[in-house]
Design an enzyme around this catalytic site. Sequence first.
Site, mmCIF file in Angstrom:
data_model
loop_
_atom_site.group_PDB
_atom_site.id
_atom_site.type_symbol
_atom_site.label_atom_id
_atom_site.label_comp_id
_atom_site.label_asym_id
_atom_site.label_seq_id
_atom_site.Cartn_x
_atom_site.Cartn_y
_atom_site.Cartn_z
ATOM 1 N N CYS A 101 33.478 41.118 36.741
ATOM 2 C CA CYS A 101 34.320 41.085 37.941
ATOM 3 C C CYS A 101 34.872 42.451 38.312
ATOM 4 C CB CYS A 101 35.464 40.079 37.770
ATOM 5 S SG CYS A 101 36.495 40.322 36.300
ATOM 6 N N HIS A 127 41.002 39.049 34.792
ATOM 7 C CA HIS A 127 40.205 38.768 35.982
ATOM 8 C C HIS A 127 40.523 39.840 37.014
ATOM 9 C CE1 HIS A 127 37.757 36.645 38.787
ATOM 10 N NE2 HIS A 127 38.759 36.327 39.609
ATOM 11 N N ASP A 133 37.708 36.687 46.352
ATOM 12 C CA ASP A 133 37.429 36.471 44.937
ATOM 13 C C ASP A 133 36.036 35.872 44.828
ATOM 14 O OD1 ASP A 133 37.261 35.719 42.292
ATOM 15 O OD2 ASP A 133 39.221 34.747 42.210
#
Length: 205
Positions: free
Chosen positions: A20, A74, A90
């Site tokens: 990510c 994250h 996201d």
Amino acid sequence: MTTDFLFPKISDCSYVSCYCEENVWKLCEQVKRTRPEELAKCYAVFVSNEGRTVPLWRQKAGRGDDQVVIWDYHVFFMHNPSPNRCLVFDLDTTLPFPTYFHKYVTETFRSDLALRPEHHRFFRVIPADTYLIEFSSDRRHMRRPDGSWIKPPPSYPPILSNTNMHCLGDFICMSPGKGPGAVYSLSEFVQNFYKSPHVVAQHNK
């Protein structure tokens, strides 16, 4: 919601599962290339805590009806195009791409009040231009002791800064005063980035 988005389709975005931090770096790079006038309104946001155990809901990797997962950290992309508008992009959520800040935070993080202190979420917010310059990762965190990959890496070379130093830990760290950007608790994060159209309208009277 207006359709004038930085990234019209999620399928057009660079994405590799479990990377990510690099996916968001690529989003920042894409804005710099295609919409440079918007870069100063964009942020990379890391979510973690001291124990690196942060629960998030509405995640593609999540389980159960609530799609909850506990990550060590994250990263998501945030765009603040106007005083009364903040959007979250996201690539790992089951929510729309993008989602308004308030809806994203409410459904993804819910509240710290029902969680044990060791699961409270903290947020490191880094301006996109800073992230593009300072982020550097040789992907060592995704290798097992024998050198094999935990998850297959992106096909492009590792993202390295001018110093060629692996500094991912500085971004995940949630100690104020250390690392780039600013660190917020969940409530502080909401206070700083939630944009209420009603409040803005009052200020503009």
